[in-house]
Design a protein around this motif. Structure first.
Motif, PDB file in Angstrom:
ATOM      1  N   SER A 129       0.856  -1.265  -0.040  1.00 29.24           N
ATOM      2  CA  SER A 129       0.019  -0.074   0.038  1.00 29.24           C
ATOM      3  C   SER A 129       0.956   1.256  -0.017  1.00 29.24           C
ATOM      4  O   SER A 129       2.217   1.279   0.336  1.00 29.24           O
ATOM      5  CB  SER A 129      -0.915  -0.007   1.162  1.00 29.24           C
ATOM      6  N   VAL A 130      -0.022   2.508  -0.035  1.00 32.12           N
ATOM      7  CA  VAL A 130       0.806   3.689   0.121  1.00 32.12           C
ATOM      8  C   VAL A 130       0.356   4.273   1.302  1.00 32.12           C
ATOM      9  O   VAL A 130      -0.697   4.515   1.509  1.00 32.12           O
ATOM     10  CB  VAL A 130       0.514   4.780  -1.139  1.00 32.12           C
ATOM     11  N   LEU A 131       1.291   4.578   2.276  1.00 35.29           N
ATOM     12  CA  LEU A 131       1.021   5.088   3.583  1.00 35.29           C
ATOM     13  C   LEU A 131       1.389   6.431   3.752  1.00 35.29           C
ATOM     14  O   LEU A 131       2.779   6.751   3.488  1.00 35.29           O
ATOM     15  CB  LEU A 131       1.779   3.978   4.502  1.00 35.29           C
ATOM     16  N   GLY A 132       0.467   7.397   3.956  1.00 38.11           N
ATOM     17  CA  GLY A 132       0.777   8.815   4.437  1.00 38.11           C
ATOM     18  C   GLY A 132       1.154   8.775   5.860  1.00 38.11           C
ATOM     19  O   GLY A 132       0.399   8.431   6.762  1.00 38.11           O
ATOM     20  N   ALA A 133       2.484   9.503   5.975  1.00 35.10           N
ATOM     21  CA  ALA A 133       2.923   9.577   7.501  1.00 35.10           C
ATOM     22  C   ALA A 133       3.524  11.010   7.797  1.00 35.10           C
ATOM     23  O   ALA A 133       4.518  11.335   6.989  1.00 35.10           O
ATOM     24  CB  ALA A 133       3.755   8.522   7.793  1.00 35.10           C
ATOM     25  N   PRO A 134       2.858  11.978   8.585  1.00 36.16           N
ATOM     26  CA  PRO A 134       3.559  13.178   9.004  1.00 36.16           C
ATOM     27  C   PRO A 134       4.844  12.856   9.802  1.00 36.16           C
ATOM     28  O   PRO A 134       4.723  12.167  10.798  1.00 36.16           O
ATOM     29  CB  PRO A 134       2.664  13.882   9.790  1.00 36.16           C
ATOM     30  N   PRO A 135       6.069  13.306   9.458  1.00 36.47           N
ATOM     31  CA  PRO A 135       7.092  12.845  10.259  1.00 36.47           C
ATOM     32  C   PRO A 135       7.045  13.109  11.633  1.00 36.47           C
ATOM     33  O   PRO A 135       7.662  12.386  12.459  1.00 36.47           O
ATOM     34  CB  PRO A 135       8.157  13.919   9.494  1.00 36.47           C
ATOM     35  N   PRO A 136       6.321  14.210  12.218  1.00 40.48           N
ATOM     36  CA  PRO A 136       6.323  14.395  13.675  1.00 40.48           C
ATOM     37  C   PRO A 136       5.275  13.660  14.328  1.00 40.48           C
ATOM     38  O   PRO A 136       5.013  13.651  15.661  1.00 40.48           O
ATOM     39  CB  PRO A 136       6.058  16.060  13.808  1.00 40.48           C
ATOM     40  N   ASP A 137       4.595  12.507  13.715  1.00 41.29           N
ATOM     41  CA  ASP A 137       3.372  11.991  14.345  1.00 41.29           C
ATOM     42  C   ASP A 137       3.760  10.842  15.266  1.00 41.29           C
ATOM     43  O   ASP A 137       4.742  10.072  14.816  1.00 41.29           O
ATOM     44  CB  ASP A 137       2.625  11.564  12.907  1.00 41.29           C
ATOM     45  N   GLY A 138       3.191  10.921  16.252  1.00 43.41           N
ATOM     46  CA  GLY A 138       3.416   9.884  17.234  1.00 43.41           C
ATOM     47  C   GLY A 138       3.209   8.291  16.892  1.00 43.41           C
ATOM     48  O   GLY A 138       3.872   7.448  17.272  1.00 43.41           O
ATOM     49  N   ALA A 139       2.084   8.125  16.060  1.00 40.20           N
ATOM     50  CA  ALA A 139       1.969   6.949  15.432  1.00 40.20           C
ATOM     51  C   ALA A 139       2.708   6.512  14.715  1.00 40.20           C
ATOM     52  O   ALA A 139       3.194   5.450  14.455  1.00 40.20           O
ATOM     53  CB  ALA A 139       0.483   6.872  14.896  1.00 40.20           C
ATOM     54  N   TRP A 140       3.221   7.499  13.587  1.00 42.08           N
ATOM     55  CA  TRP A 140       4.298   7.094  12.610  1.00 42.08           C
ATOM     56  C   TRP A 140       5.550   6.620  13.477  1.00 42.08           C
ATOM     57  O   TRP A 140       6.393   5.863  13.157  1.00 42.08           O
ATOM     58  CB  TRP A 140       4.629   8.349  11.806  1.00 42.08           C
ATOM     59  N   ALA A 141       6.022   7.349  14.513  1.00 39.16           N
ATOM     60  CA  ALA A 141       7.090   7.127  15.338  1.00 39.16           C
ATOM     61  C   ALA A 141       7.136   5.717  15.732  1.00 39.16           C
ATOM     62  O   ALA A 141       8.212   5.095  15.876  1.00 39.16           O
ATOM     63  CB  ALA A 141       7.458   8.135  16.344  1.00 39.16           C
ATOM     64  N   GLN A 142       5.919   5.024  16.132  1.00 35.94           N
ATOM     65  CA  GLN A 142       5.726   3.705  16.547  1.00 35.94           C
ATOM     66  C   GLN A 142       5.396   2.721  15.730  1.00 35.94           C
ATOM     67  O   GLN A 142       5.406   1.596  15.999  1.00 35.94           O
ATOM     68  CB  GLN A 142       4.817   3.609  17.684  1.00 35.94           C
ATOM     69  N   PHE A 143       5.198   3.130  14.616  1.00 31.89           N
ATOM     70  CA  PHE A 143       4.844   2.102  13.451  1.00 31.89           C
ATOM     71  C   PHE A 143       5.887   1.049  13.235  1.00 31.89           C
ATOM     72  O   PHE A 143       5.456  -0.146  12.788  1.00 31.89           O
ATOM     73  CB  PHE A 143       4.546   3.031  12.090  1.00 31.89           C
ATOM     74  N   PRO A 144       7.030   1.307  13.255  1.00 29.05           N
ATOM     75  CA  PRO A 144       8.192   0.198  12.899  1.00 29.05           C
ATOM     76  C   PRO A 144       7.701  -1.031  13.979  1.00 29.05           C
ATOM     77  O   PRO A 144       8.084  -2.061  13.810  1.00 29.05           O
ATOM     78  CB  PRO A 144       9.352   0.888  13.165  1.00 29.05           C
ATOM     79  N   ILE A 145       7.403  -0.571  15.187  1.00 27.17           N
ATOM     80  CA  ILE A 145       7.038  -1.511  16.291  1.00 27.17           C
ATOM     81  C   ILE A 145       5.834  -2.444  15.748  1.00 27.17           C
ATOM     82  O   ILE A 145       6.007  -3.799  15.846  1.00 27.17           O
ATOM     83  CB  ILE A 145       6.809  -0.915  17.824  1.00 27.17           C
ATOM     84  N   LEU A 146       4.792  -1.877  15.342  1.00 22.78           N
ATOM     85  CA  LEU A 146       3.735  -2.565  14.759  1.00 22.78           C
ATOM     86  C   LEU A 146       4.142  -3.468  13.625  1.00 22.78           C
ATOM     87  O   LEU A 146       3.642  -4.786  13.604  1.00 22.78           O
ATOM     88  CB  LEU A 146       2.591  -1.617  14.418  1.00 22.78           C
TER      89      LEU A 146
END
Length: 337
Positions: A129-146
């Motif tokens: 997929s194509v995933l949109g992610a704001p660099p300062p976003d808290g969820a994006w920061a933890q996405f690698p763990i997911l």
């Protein structure tokens, strides 16, 4: 009302004496004035801060990480931020005078919000997929763990950096298939743009093996050491504000609209309800009251952070959270009777 404090004022706060009437406190939020910020405004409007001898002014933020350097620098004595980002900040800035003192999002709001019509019905659809992610976003920061916990091949995902203002519009327009964000923000923002709710998928990290905590009240530790009664009074008022908000989320949203007239009370009331149901009023909080953390879970959360982050020194949970300033449990019980 947006506020700024002068460095001299900040220095005065750090040197303040213990609780006295009309003690001025500046509080840095993580984000805009939306439904989940209502409890802090209710603590003002309903006299809870005043009862603790505090006069509090609240400033909007620009993301889950935003308040951490503000508080660490002493510009604000208290703030609201993602505790996982705080862990990393303290590893990269050892000795910085900031720690968490009250957990608010016992279940983190980190989520992936996607569209069924774009092929996203569940976590298994993220690959390719194509995933949109704001660099300062808290969820994006933890996405690698997911991704690590669930065996997602991140190399198959096209990451599209987006700004917070363009995140949901890009998803609504079909330019991305999903976005990282908070469950109570991206979902409703997308629906407000006209995307049918049956076309929206919310993938909560907490439902897929991620044991991290979410946002917490953080404090400048120099300020807290000199003013413990002020910090405890502040946390007491915050708990009462959350109790008021839980009792009537729609009415609580009016406190937000008073500060953000461009908002929609019904929308912000629903946003607050989503935060209460999914993130704040968990079984643990119902039993133990707001603010505390489970030490074993925190240890597991730190181990999950290790999956994608190489610590420069051995992590120590005592650096990231203290319950020393929490009021007694009965003052932190926020569940309805």
């Amino acid at each position: 009302m947006f506020t700024r404090i002068l460095p001299a004022f900040a220095a005065g706060l750090l040197a303040a004496s213990p609780v006295a009437a009309d003690t001025d406190i500046a509080f840095a939020l993580d984000w805009r004035f939306e439904g989940p910020s209502a409890p802090y405004f209710l603590a003002i409007d309903n006299g809870h801060f005043e009862a603790e001898g505090l006069s509090v002014e609240i400033t909007a933020g620009q993301g889950s990480l935003d308040a951490i350097p503000k508080v660490a620098s002493g510009a604000f004595p208290l703030g609201f931020a993602d505790i996982n980002s705080l862990v990393r900040f303290l590893d990269q800035n050892p000795g910085a005078p900031v720690t968490a003192v009250m957990m608010v999002y016992d279940s983190p709001p980190f989520s992936i919000v996607g569209r069924v019509s774009q092929g996203i019905s569940g976590i298994g659809d993220l690959e390719g997929s194509v995933l949109g992610a704001p660099p300062p976003d808290g969820a994006w920061a933890q996405f690698p763990i997911l991704a690590e916990v669930n065996g997602i091949d991140v190399s198959t995902i096209t990451i599209e950096p987006v700004g917070f203002p363009t995140r949901e519009p890009m998803l609504a327009e079909g330019n991305v298939d999903a976005v990282t964000g908070f469950n109570f923000s991206s979902y409703l923002s997308l629906a407000r743009l006209g995307v049918p709710e049956e076309d929206i998928t919310t993938i909560l990290f907490a439902d897929h093996g991620v044991e991290l905590y979410g946002n917490a009240i953080i404090v400048n530790t120099d300020f807290a050491a000199e003013n413990p009664e002020i910090v405890t009074g502040f946390l007491t008022a915050v708990a009462r504000g959350w109790s008021d908000a839980i009792a009537d989320p729609l009415a609580a949203a009016a406190a937000v609209i008073e500060r953000n007239p461009a908002g929609d009370q019904e929308l912000e009331g629903r946003r607050l309800e989503l935060a209460i149901e999914a993130n704040v009023l968990t079984d643990y909080v119902r039993e133990n009251g707001m603010g505390q953390i489970d030490a074993d879970r925190m240890d597991r959360a730190i181990e999950q952070l290790r999956l994608t982050y190489e610590f420069t020194s051995e992590p120590d949970a005592a650096l990231y959270f203290t319950d020393a300033y929490l009021p007694d449990a009965e003052l932190r019980m926020i569940a309805p009777e």
